[in-house]
Motif scaffolding. Sequence first.
Motif, PDB file in Angstrom:
ATOM      1  N   GLU A 147       0.440  -1.054   0.449  1.00  0.00           N
ATOM      2  CA  GLU A 147      -0.055  -0.141   0.047  1.00  0.00           C
ATOM      3  C   GLU A 147       0.829   1.618  -0.129  1.00  0.00           C
ATOM      4  O   GLU A 147       0.669   2.129  -0.489  1.00  0.00           O
ATOM      5  N   SER A 148       2.424   1.329   0.893  1.00  0.00           N
ATOM      6  CA  SER A 148       3.001   2.753   0.803  1.00  0.00           C
ATOM      7  C   SER A 148       3.625   2.308   0.108  1.00  0.00           C
ATOM      8  O   SER A 148       4.059   3.256  -0.658  1.00  0.00           O
ATOM      9  N   ILE A 149       4.224   1.351  -0.211  1.00  0.00           N
ATOM     10  CA  ILE A 149       5.403   1.510  -1.525  1.00  0.00           C
ATOM     11  C   ILE A 149       5.019   1.874  -2.727  1.00  0.00           C
ATOM     12  O   ILE A 149       5.337   2.711  -3.397  1.00  0.00           O
ATOM     13  N   ARG A 150       3.524   0.867  -2.850  1.00  0.00           N
ATOM     14  CA  ARG A 150       3.538   1.343  -4.838  1.00  0.00           C
ATOM     15  C   ARG A 150       2.302   2.618  -4.446  1.00  0.00           C
ATOM     16  O   ARG A 150       1.680   2.632  -5.745  1.00  0.00           O
ATOM     17  N   ASN A 151       1.685   3.318  -3.358  1.00  0.00           N
ATOM     18  CA  ASN A 151       1.094   4.276  -2.989  1.00  0.00           C
ATOM     19  C   ASN A 151      -0.835   3.692  -3.929  1.00  0.00           C
ATOM     20  O   ASN A 151      -0.638   4.631  -5.086  1.00  0.00           O
ATOM     21  N   VAL A 152      -0.992   2.660  -2.997  1.00  0.00           N
ATOM     22  CA  VAL A 152      -2.068   1.599  -4.217  1.00  0.00           C
ATOM     23  C   VAL A 152      -2.917   2.047  -2.581  1.00  0.00           C
ATOM     24  O   VAL A 152      -1.787   2.059  -0.952  1.00  0.00           O
ATOM     25  N   HIS A 153      -4.300   2.967  -2.416  1.00  0.00           N
ATOM     26  CA  HIS A 153      -5.053   3.153  -1.684  1.00  0.00           C
ATOM     27  C   HIS A 153      -6.125   2.314  -1.970  1.00  0.00           C
ATOM     28  O   HIS A 153      -6.791   1.948  -2.792  1.00  0.00           O
ATOM     29  N   VAL A 154      -7.071   2.498  -0.725  1.00  0.00           N
ATOM     30  CA  VAL A 154      -8.549   1.674  -0.286  1.00  0.00           C
ATOM     31  C   VAL A 154      -8.976   2.659  -0.210  1.00  0.00           C
ATOM     32  O   VAL A 154      -8.999   4.161   0.107  1.00  0.00           O
ATOM     33  N   THR A 155     -10.859   3.381  -1.155  1.00  0.00           N
ATOM     34  CA  THR A 155     -11.412   4.420  -1.159  1.00  0.00           C
ATOM     35  C   THR A 155     -12.366   3.598  -0.177  1.00  0.00           C
ATOM     36  O   THR A 155     -13.271   4.678   0.915  1.00  0.00           O
ATOM     37  N   GLN A 156     -13.116   2.337  -0.042  1.00  0.00           N
ATOM     38  CA  GLN A 156     -14.384   1.742   0.918  1.00  0.00           C
ATOM     39  C   GLN A 156     -13.414   0.723   1.484  1.00  0.00           C
ATOM     40  O   GLN A 156     -12.428  -0.373   0.781  1.00  0.00           O
ATOM     41  N   GLY A 157     -13.622   0.423   3.055  1.00  0.00           N
ATOM     42  CA  GLY A 157     -13.006  -1.268   3.411  1.00  0.00           C
ATOM     43  C   GLY A 157     -11.978  -1.089   4.010  1.00  0.00           C
ATOM     44  O   GLY A 157     -11.730   0.434   4.475  1.00  0.00           O
ATOM     45  N   ARG A 158     -10.744  -1.638   3.766  1.00  0.00           N
ATOM     46  CA  ARG A 158      -9.577  -1.633   4.365  1.00  0.00           C
ATOM     47  C   ARG A 158      -8.746  -2.117   3.313  1.00  0.00           C
ATOM     48  O   ARG A 158      -8.978  -3.346   2.418  1.00  0.00           O
ATOM     49  N   PHE A 159      -7.062  -2.240   4.146  1.00  0.00           N
ATOM     50  CA  PHE A 159      -6.252  -3.252   2.825  1.00  0.00           C
ATOM     51  C   PHE A 159      -6.127  -3.890   4.009  1.00  0.00           C
ATOM     52  O   PHE A 159      -6.111  -4.810   4.545  1.00  0.00           O
ATOM     53  N   ILE A 160      -5.138  -5.048   2.978  1.00  0.00           N
ATOM     54  CA  ILE A 160      -4.614  -6.364   3.903  1.00  0.00           C
ATOM     55  C   ILE A 160      -3.930  -5.760   4.315  1.00  0.00           C
ATOM     56  O   ILE A 160      -3.153  -4.742   4.809  1.00  0.00           O
ATOM     57  N   LEU A 161      -4.338  -6.753   5.726  1.00  0.00           N
ATOM     58  CA  LEU A 161      -3.767  -7.159   6.624  1.00  0.00           C
ATOM     59  C   LEU A 161      -2.695  -7.870   7.585  1.00  0.00           C
ATOM     60  O   LEU A 161      -2.252  -8.652   6.341  1.00  0.00           O
ATOM     61  N   ASP A 162      -1.512  -8.037   9.107  1.00  0.00           N
ATOM     62  CA  ASP A 162      -0.194  -8.848   8.314  1.00  0.00           C
ATOM     63  C   ASP A 162      -1.274 -10.251   9.170  1.00  0.00           C
ATOM     64  O   ASP A 162      -0.078 -11.148   8.461  1.00  0.00           O
ATOM     65  N   PHE A 163      -2.429 -10.174   9.872  1.00  0.00           N
ATOM     66  CA  PHE A 163      -3.435 -11.071  10.080  1.00  0.00           C
ATOM     67  C   PHE A 163      -3.745 -12.064   9.085  1.00  0.00           C
ATOM     68  O   PHE A 163      -3.885 -12.540   8.508  1.00  0.00           O
ATOM     69  N   ASP A 164      -3.945 -10.866   7.487  1.00  0.00           N
ATOM     70  CA  ASP A 164      -4.610 -11.911   6.368  1.00  0.00           C
ATOM     71  C   ASP A 164      -2.934 -12.634   5.541  1.00  0.00           C
ATOM     72  O   ASP A 164      -3.602 -13.594   5.457  1.00  0.00           O
ATOM     73  N   VAL A 165      -1.922 -12.187   5.651  1.00  0.00           N
ATOM     74  CA  VAL A 165      -0.990 -12.867   5.199  1.00  0.00           C
ATOM     75  C   VAL A 165      -0.479 -14.118   6.418  1.00  0.00           C
ATOM     76  O   VAL A 165      -0.092 -15.042   5.663  1.00  0.00           O
ATOM     77  N   ASP A 166      -0.316 -14.292   7.023  1.00  0.00           N
ATOM     78  CA  ASP A 166      -0.144 -14.741   8.417  1.00  0.00           C
ATOM     79  C   ASP A 166      -1.078 -16.018   8.170  1.00  0.00           C
ATOM     80  O   ASP A 166      -0.113 -16.650   8.712  1.00  0.00           O
ATOM     81  N   TYR A 167      -2.188 -16.339   7.211  1.00  0.00           N
ATOM     82  CA  TYR A 167      -2.647 -17.012   8.470  1.00  0.00           C
ATOM     83  C   TYR A 167      -3.258 -17.751   7.102  1.00  0.00           C
ATOM     84  O   TYR A 167      -4.744 -17.938   7.447  1.00  0.00           O
ATOM     85  N   ARG A 168      -3.578 -16.839   6.244  1.00  0.00           N
ATOM     86  CA  ARG A 168      -3.763 -17.380   4.705  1.00  0.00           C
ATOM     87  C   ARG A 168      -5.014 -16.933   4.155  1.00  0.00           C
ATOM     88  O   ARG A 168      -6.074 -17.887   3.364  1.00  0.00           O
ATOM     89  N   GLN A 169      -5.873 -15.864   4.809  1.00  0.00           N
ATOM     90  CA  GLN A 169      -6.782 -15.006   4.583  1.00  0.00           C
ATOM     91  C   GLN A 169      -7.530 -15.354   3.351  1.00  0.00           C
ATOM     92  O   GLN A 169      -6.889 -14.238   2.654  1.00  0.00           O
ATOM     93  N   ASN A 170      -8.631 -15.870   2.984  1.00  0.00           N
ATOM     94  CA  ASN A 170      -9.380 -15.696   1.487  1.00  0.00           C
ATOM     95  C   ASN A 170      -9.967 -13.641   1.259  1.00  0.00           C
ATOM     96  O   ASN A 170     -11.241 -14.105   1.413  1.00  0.00           O
ATOM     97  N   VAL A 171      -9.261 -12.821   1.440  1.00  0.00           N
ATOM     98  CA  VAL A 171      -9.803 -11.720   1.185  1.00  0.00           C
ATOM     99  C   VAL A 171      -9.026 -10.459  -0.132  1.00  0.00           C
ATOM    100  O   VAL A 171      -8.148 -11.323  -0.214  1.00  0.00           O
TER     101      VAL A 171
END
Length: 392
Positions: A122-146
């Motif tokens: 998000e910060s490295i590539r300057n990509v942001h969201v207008t609704q909801g949220r971005f990917i979290l560490d939790f999603d990566v660590d626990y392989r969440q299908n979001v």
Amino acid sequence: MGFIQAYKMAIKSIKSNKGRSFLTMLGVIIGVASVISAVAFAQGSTKNITDSIQKLGTNLIQINITGRNSNRNMSYEDLKQFAEENSDIIGAVAPQTSSSAKVKYGTKNMDTTVIGTSPEYESIRNVHVTQGRFILDFDVDYRQNVALIGTAIINEIFEGKNPIGEKIKIKGQIFKVVGVLEERASGATRSDDDQIIIPVTSSRLVAGTSAIRNFSVEAANADKVKTAMESLEAFLLKIYKNQNTYRVFDQSQMLDTLNQVTGSMMVVLGGIAAISLIVGGIGIMNIMLVSVTERTKEIGIRKAIGAKRKNILTQFMIESAVVTGIGGILGLLLGFSIIRFVIGGLNIVPAVYSIPWALIAFGISLLVGIIFGLFPAYKAASLNPIEALRSE
């Protein structure tokens, strides 16, 4: 006979054959317009890409793994640990997997690009969201299908409906939409909105492999980019043992490559423009030769009453130059109209009006008119007045 008189006679001759004169100009008009519009498209595309690259900042470093090592490949964990150990020169790292996949929602589906990455993206590539949220560490660590989806996907399969919380299928795998990506589309970068971002650990379900071939690295600051690149190259060399299996490059190198490609493109466009204008010049020469044949008696009379060879030559050269000059001006107007109403109006790429290229195209059109008008003018000036008067 002076220059002004020769000019007036040339204009009179052009006016007396308006249809033929316009057809003579047509090759020049199309040639000049094609040069201007093609250059505008190339420069607009380049501007789009350059702006996108510059938006990422001056401290972005890209790692591209081009080969495979017999022992192992570098993992995200390897690079993340290296970044933590060298936090004085490296700010953050983000893995990137990319694959094409079909996304489905209800009865709607479309083909899109799926990117697997981490929260740092998000910060490295300057990509942001207008609704909801971005990917979290939790999603990566626990392989969440979001998933985070672009606006092009919302318009295509959600038809404007709020997608937050909805379930979509990517290659048969169910993902929950947790965010909407900020709209970035403009012309050639419209593909930025036709993408889905998911956790890198879940991307293997879509990509079919756990290998990561691309990484984005953010240097601690712009002054540390060179040091960070040297450290990364040394780190990669220890893993791959071969410099040909990876590539490390920064923004300036990407811009240099882009400029080289643009330069080559301009050379090609220049060649195409030259060919189109030469074809137009050949058309001018043919019509001028026909004109000389039709006006043989007129030329004979003028010579008989004292017109010199240079007077006839000057008149026909002026006539050729005026035809190409008017054609060049009309070509400029047509070219700028294409830029304004087609390229700019349809938002294909940013509308770029290159005055230097327009002047070059106009100058070449005049030069072509003079060069290809020289032979008909010489032929007219060389006519024997007695034979000319005998012609019917």
